[in-house]
Enzyme design. Structure first.
Site, PDB file in Angstrom:
ATOM      1  N   LYS A 205      -3.119  19.192  29.077  1.00 49.96           N
ATOM      2  CA  LYS A 205      -2.052  18.483  28.370  1.00 49.96           C
ATOM      3  C   LYS A 205      -1.478  17.402  29.275  1.00 49.96           C
ATOM      4  CE  LYS A 205       2.462  18.800  27.767  1.00 49.96           C
ATOM      5  NZ  LYS A 205       2.811  17.401  27.512  1.00 49.96           N
ATOM      6  N   GLU A 279       2.185  22.538  41.695  1.00 51.75           N
ATOM      7  CA  GLU A 279       2.412  21.417  42.626  1.00 51.75           C
ATOM      8  C   GLU A 279       3.662  20.708  42.141  1.00 51.75           C
ATOM      9  OE1 GLU A 279       2.901  18.205  43.961  1.00 51.75           O
ATOM     10  OE2 GLU A 279       1.002  17.425  43.177  1.00 51.75           O
ATOM     11  N   CYS A 313       5.257  12.566  44.344  1.00 52.36           N
ATOM     12  CA  CYS A 313       5.882  13.812  44.792  1.00 52.36           C
ATOM     13  C   CYS A 313       5.958  13.881  46.315  1.00 52.36           C
ATOM     14  CB  CYS A 313       5.131  15.008  44.239  1.00 52.36           C
ATOM     15  SG  CYS A 313       3.354  14.871  44.453  1.00 52.36           S
ATOM     16  N   GLU A 410      15.291  14.931  44.825  1.00 53.60           N
ATOM     17  CA  GLU A 410      14.134  14.065  44.601  1.00 53.60           C
ATOM     18  C   GLU A 410      14.547  12.957  43.629  1.00 53.60           C
ATOM     19  OE1 GLU A 410      10.720  15.551  42.286  1.00 53.60           O
ATOM     20  OE2 GLU A 410       9.467  14.803  43.906  1.00 53.60           O
TER      21      GLU A 410
END
Ligand code: NDP
Length: 507
Positions: A205, A279, A313, A410
């Site tokens: 997906k 992850e 990331c 983040e």
């Protein structure tokens, strides 16, 4: 004897007396051609090598984040569609793929890799139109690396016994793979290549904002004559991702995305026996010592945080500079920011493209405002932004303290927080002061210091005198809130195999 005439000396142009950071000339537009690209008006779900409408028939619109114009409509999968896709994958695993010798699976993977190379221009343009990333990055990084993953794992497909001796490696079954929008094609390759090499079938997906290169890949799957059901691709919102990963006929879950969703998935599949790789986010420290080659470090810092608009990331979003070189480094860095070209992702000269969505842009803006409110000092180059699209200036903050939100959270945008340190011990302590542990960088000319830092930093990947380098042979993954499991290399292959020796997982 031939006498060559000496060139007449000409007066130096006035523009040669430039201040640091000024352009000697304006770049002319260098747009990538799009006339060879065919984006269908509508894409169905890719199940059993056919594009099929969702049941009930429902679609949503995918836009170009640089223009806000619609690109295509894609199917909105239902729970019944998840069942259909997992059913097709399960059947293909049982009847075909798990029975093929490794060398036959390898042939398919090599074929996919070669077709991706042949169609690389098409992939790069569609990726840039759909994600907002600069064409020079999709062309030179995303697409070649995606093909390289298929080449690399093709090489392992018939050598599983050698990769894991005496462990009777067996495929797991159906892998459910949910991927994000920052590297749509590359994340697809990270997930699908090792899964197929290990003998699994997949249902993938993509993120709702960036499904178009996945559907282009579906076309490659057909072109490569892959047996129906080995690769299935479905689109739909987050809940569909959850339906997929929790499906009882799924044996392996691989997710890349936010820590919040990663935790939800971990909770939902806990105790189910599914093998899981997560992850998640990061807040990497990029540490510059006073003996580092500063000009190279500047390029590494820029690549670390402004590559892919900082939507990475493992981005080097916290810069730690040794106090004795803070001022010269900051002067150079600010001058370099002034040379970054922000704008049309399809222009070959663009360095920083569009943020992927209005929602992500709002998140970046909110965190930048928090930085100003908490007392950090903002610097942005004086560049013009396009009037339409989700653009944000490359930004850096000085006067940042470790408790500021911009140093903790983040941001996933082109925003750098600059902090300082005096000793290596202080650098290590500050670098590790984060809930994340995905990546880090260290810049110094001393090899012994590199080893000391690498061992002391709690990060899955540590780059030395470089940043954001990726290779299919190298494992990638995190500690703490950055997730668990590794992708890439032999570790990434093992994540798709039952290595218990009793073959109980394959259904
Ligand atoms: P998400 O984690 O929501 O999205 C990643 C993928 O997960 C997408 O395919 C998404 O689908 C899907 N998803 C969303 N909700 C669920 C759910 N409940 N169950 C299963 N799958 C789900 O990230 P966002 O796009 O919301 O980005 C938010 C933040 O996450 C970013 O600002 C960034 O900080 C971080 N992030 C980190 C990434 C990384 O590489 N580690 C990548 C992307 C984001 P859909 O697109 O349909 O919502």
């Amino acid at each position: 004897m031939t006498l060559t005439k000496k060139p007449e000396s000409r007066p130096a142009p006035a523009s040669w007396g430039l201040a640091a950071g000024e352009h000697p000339w304006e770049y002319a537009p260098a747009p990538e051609a799009t006339d060879h690209i065919r984006i269908e008006p509508e894409y169905g779900l890719f199940i059993g090598n056919e594009f099929r409408p969702s049941k009930p028939r429902k679609t949503f619109t995918v836009i170009n984040p640089a223009t806000e114009e619609p690109l295509a409509r894609v199917a909105h999968a239902s729970k019944a569609d998840v069942n259909r896709a997992v059913g097709a994958a399960h059947e293909a695993h049982r009847t075909v793929w798990s029975k093929l010798p490794g060398r036959e699976r390898a042939k398919y993977l090599y074929r996919i890799a070669r077709i991706m190379q042949e169609r690389s221009r098409e992939f790069a343009v569609v990726e840039s139109m759909n994600s907002g990333k600069p064409i020079k990055e999709s062309r030179d990084v995303d697409v070649p690396l995606a093909a390289a993953h298929f080449f690399y794992y093709a090489g392992w497909a018939d050598k599983l016994e050698y990769a894991f001796p005496n462990r009777d490696p067996r495929s797991l079954g159906v892998a459910a793979q949910v991927i994000p929008w920052n590297f749509p094609l590359l994340m697809l390759a990270w997930k699908i290549a090792p899964a197929l090499a290990a003998g699994n079938t997949v249902v993938l997906k993509p993120a709702s904002t960036t499904p178009l290169t996945a559907y282009l890949f579906a076309d490659v799957v057909r072109q490569a004559d892959l047996p129906p059901g080995v690769v299935n691709i479905i689109t739909g919102p987050g809940e569909i991702g959850m339906e997929l990963v929790t499906h009882p006929d799924v044996s392996k879950v691989a997710f890349t995305g936010s820590t919040a969703v990663g935790k939800m998935i971990a909770r939902a599949v806990a105790g189910s026996g599914k093998k899981v790789t997560l992850e998640l986010g990061g807040k990497a420290a990029n540490i510059v010592f006073d003996d580092a080659p500063l000009d190279q470090a500047i390029e590494g810092i820029v690549n670390g945080i402004y590559f892919n608009q900082g939507e990475v990331c493992c981005a080097g979003s916290r810069l730690f500079v040794q106090e004795s070189v803070y001022e010269p480094l900051l002067d150079k860095l600010k001058a370099r920011l002034g040379t970054l070209r922000v704008g049309d992702p399809l222009d070959k000269n663009t360095d920083v493209g569009a943020i992927n969505s209005a929602g992500q842009l709002a998140k970046v803006q909110e965190l930048v405002e928090s930085g100003i409110e908490e007392g950090a000092e903002i610097f942005q180059p004086d560049c013009e932004l396009p009037t339409r699209g989700f653009f944000f200036r490359p930004t850096l903050f000085t006067g940042v303290s470790q408790s500021h939100r911009i140093a903790q959270e983040e941001i996933f945008g082109p925003v750098l927080s600059v902090l300082t340190f005096r000793t290596p011990e202080e650098a290590i302590e500050k670098a590790n002061n984060t809930p994340y542990g995905l990546s880090a960088g260290v810049w110094t000319e001393k090899g012994s210091r590199i080893f000391k830092m690498v061992n002391a930093m709690r990060a899955g990947v540590v780059w030395a005198n470089t940043f954001n380098r990726f290779d299919p042979t190298s494992p990638f993954g995190g500690y703490k809130e950055s997730g668990y499991g590794r992708e890439g290399g032999i570790h990434g292959l093992g994540a798709y195999l039952d290595l218990s020796g009793n073959g109980t997982n394959g259904r």
